[in-house]
Design an enzyme around this catalytic site. Structure first.
Site, PDB file in Angstrom:
ATOM      1  N   ASP A  81      -3.794   4.642 -12.512  1.00 37.98           N
ATOM      2  CA  ASP A  81      -4.429   4.892 -13.820  1.00 37.98           C
ATOM      3  C   ASP A  81      -5.561   6.066 -13.780  1.00 37.98           C
ATOM      4  O   ASP A  81      -6.795   5.569 -13.904  1.00 37.98           O
ATOM      5  CB  ASP A  81      -4.768   3.714 -14.637  1.00 37.98           C
ATOM      6  CG  ASP A  81      -3.440   2.890 -15.364  1.00 37.98           C
ATOM      7  OD1 ASP A  81      -2.333   3.538 -15.173  1.00 37.98           O
ATOM      8  OD2 ASP A  81      -3.616   2.042 -15.818  1.00 37.98           O
ATOM      9  N   TYR A  84      -6.905   8.909 -18.454  1.00 37.87           N
ATOM     10  CA  TYR A  84      -6.462   8.086 -19.655  1.00 37.87           C
ATOM     11  C   TYR A  84      -6.463   9.001 -20.877  1.00 37.87           C
ATOM     12  O   TYR A  84      -7.015  10.069 -20.717  1.00 37.87           O
ATOM     13  CB  TYR A  84      -7.387   6.973 -19.840  1.00 37.87           C
ATOM     14  CG  TYR A  84      -7.250   5.799 -19.010  1.00 37.87           C
ATOM     15  CD1 TYR A  84      -6.174   4.738 -19.412  1.00 37.87           C
ATOM     16  CD2 TYR A  84      -8.205   5.716 -18.047  1.00 37.87           C
ATOM     17  CE1 TYR A  84      -6.173   3.465 -18.756  1.00 37.87           C
ATOM     18  CE2 TYR A  84      -7.750   4.531 -17.156  1.00 37.87           C
ATOM     19  CZ  TYR A  84      -6.984   3.484 -17.529  1.00 37.87           C
ATOM     20  OH  TYR A  84      -6.716   2.445 -16.711  1.00 37.87           O
ATOM     21  N   HIS A 222      -3.273  -8.534 -17.427  1.00 40.96           N
ATOM     22  CA  HIS A 222      -2.025  -8.528 -17.318  1.00 40.96           C
ATOM     23  C   HIS A 222      -1.540  -9.594 -16.468  1.00 40.96           C
ATOM     24  O   HIS A 222      -0.307  -9.881 -16.460  1.00 40.96           O
ATOM     25  CB  HIS A 222      -1.852  -6.973 -16.505  1.00 40.96           C
ATOM     26  CG  HIS A 222      -2.000  -6.014 -17.335  1.00 40.96           C
ATOM     27  ND1 HIS A 222      -1.305  -5.590 -18.555  1.00 40.96           N
ATOM     28  CD2 HIS A 222      -3.028  -4.910 -17.154  1.00 40.96           C
ATOM     29  CE1 HIS A 222      -1.813  -4.448 -18.932  1.00 40.96           C
ATOM     30  NE2 HIS A 222      -2.718  -4.204 -18.226  1.00 40.96           N
ATOM     31  N   HIS A 248      -4.997  -1.683 -12.183  1.00 38.14           N
ATOM     32  CA  HIS A 248      -4.214  -2.136 -13.085  1.00 38.14           C
ATOM     33  C   HIS A 248      -4.956  -3.291 -14.097  1.00 38.14           C
ATOM     34  O   HIS A 248      -5.109  -2.808 -15.370  1.00 38.14           O
ATOM     35  CB  HIS A 248      -2.935  -2.855 -12.943  1.00 38.14           C
ATOM     36  CG  HIS A 248      -1.912  -2.965 -14.063  1.00 38.14           C
ATOM     37  ND1 HIS A 248      -1.521  -1.905 -15.024  1.00 38.14           N
ATOM     38  CD2 HIS A 248      -0.976  -4.029 -14.588  1.00 38.14           C
ATOM     39  CE1 HIS A 248      -0.767  -2.401 -15.852  1.00 38.14           C
ATOM     40  NE2 HIS A 248      -0.428  -3.655 -15.701  1.00 38.14           N
ATOM     41  N   ASP A 249      -5.416  -4.262 -13.617  1.00 38.45           N
ATOM     42  CA  ASP A 249      -6.204  -5.302 -14.348  1.00 38.45           C
ATOM     43  C   ASP A 249      -7.703  -4.625 -14.257  1.00 38.45           C
ATOM     44  O   ASP A 249      -7.930  -4.451 -13.397  1.00 38.45           O
ATOM     45  CB  ASP A 249      -6.165  -6.567 -14.000  1.00 38.45           C
ATOM     46  CG  ASP A 249      -5.288  -7.424 -14.754  1.00 38.45           C
ATOM     47  OD1 ASP A 249      -4.959  -7.228 -16.012  1.00 38.45           O
ATOM     48  OD2 ASP A 249      -4.753  -8.446 -14.347  1.00 38.45           O
ATOM     49  N   HIS A 250      -8.282  -4.394 -15.439  1.00 35.90           N
ATOM     50  CA  HIS A 250      -9.726  -3.865 -15.490  1.00 35.90           C
ATOM     51  C   HIS A 250     -10.693  -4.749 -14.992  1.00 35.90           C
ATOM     52  O   HIS A 250     -11.685  -5.326 -15.687  1.00 35.90           O
ATOM     53  CB  HIS A 250     -10.129  -3.016 -16.705  1.00 35.90           C
ATOM     54  CG  HIS A 250      -8.920  -2.009 -17.150  1.00 35.90           C
ATOM     55  ND1 HIS A 250      -9.231  -1.186 -18.116  1.00 35.90           N
ATOM     56  CD2 HIS A 250      -7.889  -1.472 -16.577  1.00 35.90           C
ATOM     57  CE1 HIS A 250      -8.088  -0.675 -18.415  1.00 35.90           C
ATOM     58  NE2 HIS A 250      -7.533  -0.720 -17.270  1.00 35.90           N
TER      59      HIS A 250
END
Length: 330
Positions: A81, A84, A222, A248-250
């Site tokens: 990621d 964005y 997530h 992925h998970d922030h």
């Protein structure tokens, strides 16, 4: 100056920051990145960052620079990621320089960046991030789907995890994903799993690290990625992998596998974070969780691994120290 010999064969004309590409094992490109003269290696891990400096991305980058200098890092890992909200539009998208080149400006961060694609990157022109054109704009950048970084001390296997996730194909909603070179999905995933298994079985490195964008285990927004738990995790468990690192998970988190020595380490807090987003029903093996911005450092020797999680101010929030000799961690 030396040529690059991979399988399949690619010829590149330059070596990036002293980087050498060796013959690929199991169809994956292998990059040699030597350890320091004392045999040690250190690097930073950051994910989910590319927002043109917003959501504290610039502040995280500043602290990364300070820690990078202190540890004399050898390279940086991006867990995906990278841009964005929807990746890059093409090879000439100004977001590349606005979110990467112009943000990570510290001297200590002028090292090789090894990056993989996240699900948001697949929502744009995925091939743009893999293009040599970006390396001409900023030669720190190296992004591939799946590949190996080998320093002899450690082998780091980068795995393209987005194609594993069924939802992106069956229920993409308003999102459009760039699945060029991925379809048919089942064949792509099966081949990748075979490659991963072969690489890990053949590895003689002291440490084995696997990097993917999606978490195998997470208590964040997530949560667990069921497809990875079913398909990838058994291979990692069977082949003595030490760490699985992801974004992925922030958030920042450390979860211990309850069935093997694997430590699950999430570093996906490079910019926007999800405050208070915690899955209460999924806490088995949880050691540390923080849902603010930050990053992670890794220091490796022949006997020890020292991993630290930092917040946006550079404060050490959690430390994992593990020894190959003692087979213990804290």
């Amino acid at each position: 100056m030396a040529g690059l010999n991979v399988k399949p064969i690619f010829l590149l004309s330059t070596i990036i920051f002293g980087l050498w590409v060796l013959h690929a094992s199991a169809e994956l490109q292998r990059f040699e990145h030597p350890s320091k003269t004392d045999g040690s290696l250190s690097f930073l891990v950051v994910g989910d960052w590319g927002r043109r400096g917003a959501y504290n991305q610039s502040e995280v980058a500043f602290q990364m620079g300070k820690v990078g200098e202190k540890l004399d890092i050898d390279f940086v890992i991006s867990t995906g990621d990278n841009f964005y909200d929807n990746g890059l539009t093409d090879q000439h998208d100004t977001a590349f320089e606005e979110s990467f080149t112009n943000i990570y400006t510290a001297k200590s961060l002028q090292k090789q960046w090894y990056s993989i694609l996240g699900n948001h990157d697949y929502r744009g022109d995925a091939l743009a991030q893999l293009s040599p054109v970006l390396r001409q704009i900023d030669n720190r950048w190296l992004c591939l789907r799946s590949f190996i970084v080998d320093s002899e001390l450690v082998e780091i296997l980068f795995v393209d995890t987005s194609p594993f996730v069924e939802e992106y194909f069956s229920d993409p909603g308003e999102h459009r994903y760039d699945w060029r070179d991925i379809l048919p999905r089942e064949s792509y995933v099966n081949k990748l799993l075979k490659d991963v298994e072969l690489v890990l079985k053949e590895s003689t490195a002291k440490w084995k690290i696997v990097v993917g964008h999606h978490a195998i285990r997470s208590v964040g927004h997530h949560g667990d990625t069921l497809e990875l738990m079913k398909l990838l995790l058994p291979i990692l468990q069977e082949n003595n992998v030490d760490f699985y690192m992801n974004g992925h998970d922030h958030c920042l988190e450390h979860i211990r596998d309850t069935q093997s020595p694997i430590q699950f380490l999430t570093s996906g807090a490079g910019s926007k974070a999800w405050k208070g987003d915690f899955k209460m029903g999924n806490k088995g093996g949880l050691i540390f969780f923080y849902d603010g911005q930050g990053f992670m450092s890794v220091q490796l020797t022949q006997t020890d691994a020292n991993i630290e999680f930092y917040d946006v101010s550079g404060k050490v929030l959690h430390r994992l120290i593990t020894s190959k000799q003692l087979h213990s961690s804290m």
